[in-house]
Design a protein around this motif. Structure first.
Motif, short mmCIF file in Angstrom:
data_model
loop_
_atom_site.label_atom_id
_atom_site.label_comp_id
_atom_site.label_asym_id
_atom_site.label_seq_id
_atom_site.Cartn_x
_atom_site.Cartn_y
_atom_site.Cartn_z
N PRO A 12 23.44 25.53 56.41
CA PRO A 12 22.65 25.31 55.22
C PRO A 12 21.64 26.23 54.98
CG PRO A 12 22.95 23.15 56.40
CD PRO A 12 23.42 24.18 57.08
N ILE A 13 21.37 26.53 53.63
CA ILE A 13 20.20 27.23 53.33
C ILE A 13 19.00 26.27 52.50
CG2 ILE A 13 21.07 29.48 53.48
CD1 ILE A 13 21.30 29.61 50.44
N HIS A 14 17.87 26.70 52.42
CA HIS A 14 16.74 25.67 51.80
C HIS A 14 15.98 26.55 50.71
CE1 HIS A 14 17.31 23.31 55.57
NE2 HIS A 14 17.71 24.32 55.93
N HIS A 15 15.85 25.78 50.01
CA HIS A 15 14.88 26.31 48.72
C HIS A 15 13.69 25.34 48.42
CE1 HIS A 15 13.77 28.16 45.14
NE2 HIS A 15 13.73 27.04 44.55
N PHE A 54 17.36 37.01 41.51
CA PHE A 54 17.95 35.89 42.42
C PHE A 54 16.86 34.54 42.74
CE2 PHE A 54 15.54 39.36 44.93
CZ PHE A 54 14.89 38.46 45.68
N ILE A 55 17.58 33.67 43.25
CA ILE A 55 16.93 32.75 43.84
C ILE A 55 16.48 32.59 45.42
CG2 ILE A 55 16.89 30.20 44.07
CD1 ILE A 55 18.79 29.99 41.80
N HIS A 56 15.07 32.74 45.52
CA HIS A 56 14.58 32.66 47.25
C HIS A 56 14.99 31.61 47.74
CE1 HIS A 56 11.88 36.27 46.76
NE2 HIS A 56 11.57 36.09 45.53
N ALA A 88 28.81 26.88 50.75
CA ALA A 88 30.12 26.89 50.38
C ALA A 88 30.48 26.32 49.04
CB ALA A 88 31.00 26.03 51.31
N ARG A 89 29.36 25.57 48.43
CA ARG A 89 29.30 24.91 47.16
C ARG A 89 28.68 25.86 46.24
NH1 ARG A 89 28.03 18.66 48.21
NH2 ARG A 89 29.40 18.20 49.87
N VAL A 90 28.38 26.78 46.51
CA VAL A 90 27.38 27.72 45.57
C VAL A 90 28.20 28.40 44.40
CG1 VAL A 90 25.90 29.61 45.45
CG2 VAL A 90 25.41 27.96 47.07
N GLY A 91 29.19 29.19 45.00
CA GLY A 91 29.93 30.00 43.82
C GLY A 91 29.45 31.15 43.31
N ALA A 92 28.36 31.59 44.04
CA ALA A 92 27.63 32.76 43.60
C ALA A 92 27.37 33.43 44.88
CB ALA A 92 26.27 32.55 42.82
N ASP A 93 27.02 34.72 44.78
CA ASP A 93 26.74 35.68 46.21
C ASP A 93 25.43 35.14 46.69
OD1 ASP A 93 27.10 37.94 47.75
OD2 ASP A 93 26.25 39.25 46.44
N LEU A 111 20.02 33.86 46.74
CA LEU A 111 21.14 33.35 45.92
C LEU A 111 21.22 34.24 44.63
CD1 LEU A 111 23.31 31.33 44.99
CD2 LEU A 111 21.66 29.67 44.49
N TYR A 112 22.21 35.20 44.30
CA TYR A 112 22.39 35.94 43.23
C TYR A 112 23.04 35.18 42.05
CZ TYR A 112 20.10 39.83 45.38
OH TYR A 112 19.09 40.64 45.96
#
Length: 122
Positions: free
Chosen positions: A4-7, A38-40, A69-74, A90-91
Motif C-alpha cells: 500500500p501507499i499513503h497520502h 501527480f498526487i504526492h 492495484a485499484r488505482v488504474g493510473a500510473d 500517482l499520475y
C-alpha cells in the motif's frame, strides 16, 4: 507495486470528494493534481517525515491508505526536488475505491501529527 501507499490529505477536501462521489484530485496542501501533475504519496516509513515537514500545526489531517492495484493510473517511484528519498507519485486522480483505509490523525502537544499512535514509524 504491491505494498500500500499513503497520502496525507486535509479532512475537508477528502470528505468533499467522498460526499460528491468523485475521484480525489488534490496533490498536496493548496495544490491540485492539475497544477502539480501527480498526487504526492509516501511509503509507510515516510509518512511521519512528510507530516513533520508540511502538516505541523494542522489538526485536520487524514491519512489515506491506498491499494495500488485499484488505482488504474500510473504510479511512479521517483525523487522530488531536493530529496534524497524516492516517493510514489500517482499520475492521475485517486479513485475512491482505491482507498482501503482512512484515519484522522491526532495531534500531539507540540503540534505534530501523531502518526505513531496509528502504527506508523516515528
Amino acid at each position: 507495486m504491491h505494498e500500500p501507499i499513503h497520502h496525507l490529505a486535509l479532512r475537508d477536501e477528502w470528505r468533499r470528494a467522498v460526499e460528491d462521489g468523485v475521484a480525489y484530485r488534490r496533490s498536496t496542501i493548496g495544490r491540485s493534481l492539475e497544477e502539480v501533475g501527480f498526487i504526492h504519496c509516501s511509503f509507510a516509513h515516510q509518512v511521519q517525515g512528510v507530516a513533520d515537514l508540511f502538516y505541523r500545526g494542522r489538526d485536520d489531517g487524514v491519512v489515506l491508505v491506498i491499494d495500488p492495484a485499484r488505482v488504474g493510473a500510473d504510479i511512479r517511484v521517483e525523487r522530488t526536488d531536493g530529496s534524497e528519498q524516492q516517493f510514489p507519485h500517482l499520475y492521475g486522480p485517486l479513485p475512491l475505491e482505491a482507498v482501503i483505509s482512512e484515519r484522522d490523525v491526532p495531534v500531539d502537544g507540540a503540534g505534530r501529527l501523531d502518526l505513531a499512535s496509528l502504527g506508523y514509524d516515528a
